[in-house]
Design an enzyme around this catalytic site. Structure first.
Site, PDB file in Angstrom:
ATOM      1  N   GLU A   1      48.342  72.245  29.816  1.00 56.95           N
ATOM      2  CA  GLU A   1      49.298  71.294  29.598  1.00 56.95           C
ATOM      3  C   GLU A   1      50.567  71.963  29.231  1.00 56.95           C
ATOM      4  O   GLU A   1      50.667  72.635  28.315  1.00 56.95           O
ATOM      5  CB  GLU A   1      49.115  69.965  28.835  1.00 56.95           C
ATOM      6  CG  GLU A   1      50.343  68.924  28.691  1.00 56.95           C
ATOM      7  CD  GLU A   1      50.207  67.871  27.708  1.00 56.95           C
ATOM      8  OE1 GLU A   1      50.890  66.889  27.798  1.00 56.95           O
ATOM      9  OE2 GLU A   1      49.294  68.123  26.489  1.00 56.95           O
TER      10      GLU A   1
ATOM     11  N   GLU B   1      53.043  75.058  24.123  1.00 52.30           N
ATOM     12  CA  GLU B   1      54.434  74.323  23.547  1.00 52.30           C
ATOM     13  C   GLU B   1      55.004  75.540  22.757  1.00 52.30           C
ATOM     14  O   GLU B   1      54.678  76.032  22.367  1.00 52.30           O
ATOM     15  CB  GLU B   1      53.834  73.203  22.437  1.00 52.30           C
ATOM     16  CG  GLU B   1      54.739  72.466  21.504  1.00 52.30           C
ATOM     17  CD  GLU B   1      55.741  71.566  22.347  1.00 52.30           C
ATOM     18  OE1 GLU B   1      57.092  72.226  22.166  1.00 52.30           O
ATOM     19  OE2 GLU B   1      55.386  71.228  23.299  1.00 52.30           O
TER      20      GLU B   1
ATOM     21  N   ASN C   1      56.939  79.836  25.512  1.00 50.70           N
ATOM     22  CA  ASN C   1      57.567  79.147  26.517  1.00 50.70           C
ATOM     23  C   ASN C   1      56.877  79.043  27.815  1.00 50.70           C
ATOM     24  O   ASN C   1      56.248  80.050  28.135  1.00 50.70           O
ATOM     25  CB  ASN C   1      58.992  80.063  26.650  1.00 50.70           C
ATOM     26  CG  ASN C   1      60.055  79.189  27.256  1.00 50.70           C
ATOM     27  OD1 ASN C   1      59.866  78.713  28.513  1.00 50.70           O
ATOM     28  ND2 ASN C   1      61.183  79.092  26.537  1.00 50.70           N
TER      29      ASN C   1
ATOM     30  N   ASP D   1      61.368  67.839  29.786  1.00 49.05           N
ATOM     31  CA  ASP D   1      62.757  67.781  29.582  1.00 49.05           C
ATOM     32  C   ASP D   1      63.469  67.724  31.013  1.00 49.05           C
ATOM     33  O   ASP D   1      63.383  68.311  31.995  1.00 49.05           O
ATOM     34  CB  ASP D   1      63.618  68.906  28.844  1.00 49.05           C
ATOM     35  CG  ASP D   1      64.772  68.549  28.494  1.00 49.05           C
ATOM     36  OD1 ASP D   1      65.639  67.860  29.292  1.00 49.05           O
ATOM     37  OD2 ASP D   1      65.432  68.962  27.353  1.00 49.05           O
TER      38      ASP D   1
ATOM     39  N   LYS E   1      72.000  68.240  33.827  1.00 44.57           N
ATOM     40  CA  LYS E   1      73.058  68.603  34.458  1.00 44.57           C
ATOM     41  C   LYS E   1      72.602  69.812  35.497  1.00 44.57           C
ATOM     42  O   LYS E   1      71.786  70.317  35.346  1.00 44.57           O
ATOM     43  CB  LYS E   1      73.893  69.430  33.274  1.00 44.57           C
ATOM     44  CG  LYS E   1      74.462  68.286  32.383  1.00 44.57           C
ATOM     45  CD  LYS E   1      75.224  68.800  31.230  1.00 44.57           C
ATOM     46  CE  LYS E   1      75.651  67.982  30.326  1.00 44.57           C
ATOM     47  NZ  LYS E   1      76.646  68.514  29.128  1.00 44.57           N
TER      48      LYS E   1
ATOM     49  N   ASP F   1      59.260  59.394  33.142  1.00 44.86           N
ATOM     50  CA  ASP F   1      59.672  58.196  33.048  1.00 44.86           C
ATOM     51  C   ASP F   1      61.095  58.387  33.865  1.00 44.86           C
ATOM     52  O   ASP F   1      61.763  57.220  33.992  1.00 44.86           O
ATOM     53  CB  ASP F   1      59.990  57.759  31.821  1.00 44.86           C
ATOM     54  CG  ASP F   1      60.756  58.577  30.967  1.00 44.86           C
ATOM     55  OD1 ASP F   1      60.800  59.450  30.808  1.00 44.86           O
ATOM     56  OD2 ASP F   1      61.995  58.022  30.333  1.00 44.86           O
TER      57      ASP F   1
ATOM     58  N   THR G   1      50.547  59.959  27.084  1.00 42.46           N
ATOM     59  CA  THR G   1      51.218  60.836  26.321  1.00 42.46           C
ATOM     60  C   THR G   1      52.099  59.900  25.103  1.00 42.46           C
ATOM     61  O   THR G   1      52.153  58.714  25.311  1.00 42.46           O
ATOM     62  CB  THR G   1      52.414  61.583  26.828  1.00 42.46           C
ATOM     63  OG1 THR G   1      53.395  61.018  27.267  1.00 42.46           O
ATOM     64  CG2 THR G   1      51.747  62.385  28.027  1.00 42.46           C
ATOM     65  N   GLU G   2      52.702  60.619  23.867  1.00 41.78           N
ATOM     66  CA  GLU G   2      53.309  59.888  23.179  1.00 41.78           C
ATOM     67  C   GLU G   2      54.564  59.097  23.704  1.00 41.78           C
ATOM     68  O   GLU G   2      54.780  57.876  23.616  1.00 41.78           O
ATOM     69  CB  GLU G   2      53.872  60.713  22.039  1.00 41.78           C
ATOM     70  CG  GLU G   2      52.753  61.234  21.228  1.00 41.78           C
ATOM     71  CD  GLU G   2      52.287  62.488  21.555  1.00 41.78           C
ATOM     72  OE1 GLU G   2      51.544  63.374  20.788  1.00 41.78           O
ATOM     73  OE2 GLU G   2      52.496  62.743  22.509  1.00 41.78           O
ATOM     74  N   TYR G   3      55.069  59.916  24.839  1.00 38.83           N
ATOM     75  CA  TYR G   3      56.272  59.331  25.394  1.00 38.83           C
ATOM     76  C   TYR G   3      55.946  58.208  26.233  1.00 38.83           C
ATOM     77  O   TYR G   3      56.808  57.052  26.604  1.00 38.83           O
ATOM     78  CB  TYR G   3      57.336  60.432  26.252  1.00 38.83           C
ATOM     79  CG  TYR G   3      57.989  61.334  25.037  1.00 38.83           C
ATOM     80  CD1 TYR G   3      59.121  60.841  24.394  1.00 38.83           C
ATOM     81  CD2 TYR G   3      57.732  62.721  25.212  1.00 38.83           C
ATOM     82  CE1 TYR G   3      59.799  61.572  23.596  1.00 38.83           C
ATOM     83  CE2 TYR G   3      58.619  63.587  24.493  1.00 38.83           C
ATOM     84  CZ  TYR G   3      59.376  62.965  23.632  1.00 38.83           C
ATOM     85  OH  TYR G   3      60.321  63.828  22.874  1.00 38.83           O
TER      86      TYR G   3
END
Length: 215
Positions: free
Chosen positions: A44, A69, A96, A118, A122, A154, A192-194
């Site tokens: 992941e 992570e 990364n 993320d 932009k 989302d 996931t948490e989100y």
């Protein structure tokens, strides 16, 4: 989202090298040697606090998982849970996501999970999106012949961008959902948490599963 620093993080990381690989130890790792058993490898990229990858490791003991992570605080939170759980099929990579080929050998990964990455909305930040073509090239190098990408978000804009990016790169879309939690085709889903947070707010969750076309 940037997490607050954890004053205990560095000490915990230093004390538990059996569960974690740091970017400073940059090398293509024999991951099989870090697990108790030689099993299919899933990773992941961007594991956050680790809810998804930990529950996946618990649900599928026949698969080895690596949580990738870059935030120290998030790494420490995953590690804290792993120290308590001692899951034999879970490792953590503190690095990364743009550097995966430095740590994994080609064609050794069965599935790559991209969960609530993320969106970098932009245009000038397009190259930072985990579904940008440079990342896809990296995933193609790492995935085995039957390997696939599973992407959840989302963010409608990032989802649409990713579908185009996948298609332009030549990936085959195996599954596309515009509302995962109300999709009758879905019989199993670990959040996931989100995902839990956004679902409680009534926001739809988007998902795509895809694989690279073989020559």
């Amino acid at each position: 989202m940037r997490l607050r620093n954890k004053p205990w993080a560095k000490t915990l990381i230093a004390q538990n090298p059996q569960w974690l690989v740091e970017a400073k130890d940059r090398t293509q790792i024999e991951w099989d040697q870090r697990f108790q058993k030689r099993q299919p490898l899933h990773i992941e990229v961007g594991s956050g606090k680790g809810q998804f990858v930990i529950q996946m490791a618990q649900a599928f003991p026949e698969i080895n998982f690596v949580a990738v992570e870059v935030q120290e605080a998030a790494v420490a939170m995953i590690l804290k849970k792993q120290v308590a759980l001692q899951l034999p099929n879970l490792q953590i990579l503190y690095a990364n996501g743009a550097e995966l080929t430095d740590f994994f050998m080609p064609h050794t990964i069965a599935t790559i999970y991209l969960n609530f990455s993320d969106p970098w909305p932009k245009t000038r930040h397009e190259k930072r999106r985990l579904t940008y073509r440079s990342f896809l090239k990296q995933y193609q190098t790492l995935l085995d012949v039957e390997g696939r990408i599973e992407f959840k978000t989302d963010n409608r804009g990032l989802f649409e961008y990713s579908l185009v990016s996948f298609s332009q790169y030549g990936l085959i879309l195996d599954f596309v959902s515009l509302d995962l939690h109300h999709d009758t085709r879905v019989t199993f889903n670990i959040e996931t948490e989100y995902e839990t947070k956004f679902t409680q707010k009534g926001q739809p969750i988007y998902q795509v599963k895809a694989h690279f076309k073989q020559d």
